[in-house]
Design an enzyme around this catalytic site. Structure first.
Site, mmCIF file in Angstrom:
data_model
loop_
_atom_site.group_PDB
_atom_site.id
_atom_site.type_symbol
_atom_site.label_atom_id
_atom_site.label_comp_id
_atom_site.label_asym_id
_atom_site.label_seq_id
_atom_site.Cartn_x
_atom_site.Cartn_y
_atom_site.Cartn_z
ATOM 1 N N TYR A 1 -1.938 0.706 10.266
ATOM 2 C CA TYR A 1 -1.889 0.011 8.976
ATOM 3 C C TYR A 1 -0.624 0.386 8.200
ATOM 4 C CZ TYR A 1 -3.362 -1.238 4.208
ATOM 5 O OH TYR A 1 -3.429 -1.761 2.938
ATOM 6 N N SER B 1 0.842 -1.197 0.000
ATOM 7 C CA SER B 1 0.000 0.000 0.000
ATOM 8 C C SER B 1 0.874 1.243 0.000
ATOM 9 C CB SER B 1 -0.897 0.014 1.241
ATOM 10 O OG SER B 1 -1.519 1.280 1.401
#
Length: 409
Positions: free
Chosen positions: A238, A225
């Site tokens: 995250y 990501s």
């Protein structure tokens, strides 16, 4: 000598340096040059700039020539090489209950791969859809990548089915965002939950299957990501897990060069995957967060502040792209390209975001990220109170000053 040059000269030199520097960076990344070759390329670029200055070409002409050269180079290097055949190649994919994993398993099966797809729930809708729509080549395995025993059993089952054949591809897709919000408000269980799946689970899978990958001189393709490279507000837990994953994959890529195993990382833009659009799930996570926060901390931030963050995420998730094809096509390229890239940007805007992060000042790139994700309107409650107190104090001081002026008059 330095004072002989005017401001336009330095502006011209800056533009030229950024242009050539960016072009060289792209060429080096695309060509997978070694350290020695990279040094030679940069020295060559430096000599080129120096020689061009010696000719004293007008700025517009020089930039036009450089632009034409870059366009010619791009047109030559961007021609896609024929992909390798999929038939006879085996690939292991994690996290196939939904999202990218399920779509990738279906696509690669249709191409002719022998697919090993892991799911958390063998009786779930995702597993049933794969069994219903895919060929007999596809093997479903129930695996929680955070459980070492299940990973080892999946390895044994894969080995038994492959026989003497190695594993061509490992697609590390399984991932989770346990919760999101300000770093101070994120529970330690959120940090640990993200790290367990996104980093330690993927690490365990990768280490376990590496002998099969080395045997086939295969590929490791990891879905990461941009949050692992950029400080997105409210994604501290995250993003930290993805940052650890990115560094591990980059390290592994260097170490596996002698073995002939190639490692690629895919950085998608925003898509509707997994639990991202599951309102009930995020409502439950929000309720649990409110109940778990220390009262003093919740008082400082305010429940309305935490709720606004949740609503902003829901809005962001609703607007996410439901079409997975850019990511699926990129995974296929990484698995079958004769010269896979180190990094792939999958989806609109990701390359532009990295360009801003690489070449713009931090102050501008940070503002860009804040505008890109969650656009907070509320301040934490304690800051609102402080701001109100300061305003009242200023008003009180102004009234006192006015009264003093009246008395003096």
């Amino acid at each position: 000598m330095m004072e002989d040059y005017t401001l336009p000269f330095w502006i011209y030199l800056t533009v030229l340096t950024v242009f050539i520097g960016g072009a060289m960076k792209k060429m080096i990344l695309a060509s997978h040059l070694s350290a020695a070759s990279t040094l030679v390329a940069w020295l060559g670029a430096t000599v080129l700039v120096e020689r061009l200055w010696a000719f004293c070409l007008p700025a517009a002409v020089l930039l036009a020539l450089l632009g034409l050269t870059w366009c010619l180079y791009s047109s030559i290097t961007s021609r896609p090489l024929p992909l390798l055949p999929a038939q006879g190649k085996a690939v292991f994919i994690t996290g196939c209950d939904s999202g990218f994993g399920k779509a990738t398993a279906k696509h690669l099966d249709a191409l002719g791969f022998e697919v090993f797809a892991t799911v958390l729930d063998m009786s779930g809708e995702g597993a049933r859809e794969l069994q219903r729509t895919c060929s007999p080549r596809l093997t479903l395995l129930q695996v929680d990548i955070t459980q070492p025993q299940q990973v080892q059993q999946a390895l044994l089952d894969t080995k038994a089915k492959l026989g003497l054949k190695g594993l061509w591809g490992l697609v590390n897709n399984a991932g989770v965002c346990v919760n999101f919000g300000d770093s101070e408000l994120s529970l330690m269980s959120n940090y640990r939950g993200c790290m367990e799946v996104n980093f330690f689970g993927t690490l365990n899978i990768t280490k376990s299957f590496l002998p099969l990958l080395r045997q086939a001189k295969g590929r490791i393709v990891t879905i990461s990501s941009p949050a692992g490279d950029h400080p997105f507000p409210c994604l501290g837990a995250y993003g930290s897990s993805k940052a650890a994953l990115n560094l591990f994959m980059n390290t592994l890529r260097h170490e596996l060069v002698p073995w002939g195993v190639q490692v690629s990382t895919i950085l998608p833009s925003s898509y509707k995957t997994g639990q991202s659009s599951n309102t009930a799930y995020w409502e439950q996570q929000h309720k649990q967060l409110i109940q778990s926060l220390p009262p003093a901390l919740l008082e400082d931030y305010g429940e309305d502040y935490v709720s606004e963050t949740k609503e902003l995420f829901h809005t962001y998730a609703r607007n996410a792209n439901p079409d997975f094809s850019p990511v699926i096509n990129t995974i296929t390229q990484a698995l079958l390209s004769p010269q896979p890239r180190v990094r792939y940007f999958a989806g609109p805007g990701v390359g532009f975001m990295y360009f801003i992060h690489s070449y713009f000042p931090f102050s501008l790139s940070n503002k860009f990220l804040q505008k890109l994700f969650v656009k907070k309107k509320l301040m934490p409650r304690a800051l609102r109170k402080q701001s109100g107190f300061d305003m009242d104090l200023n008003l009180h001081n102004n009234n006192n000053n006015n009264n003093e002026e009246k008395l003096i008059k």
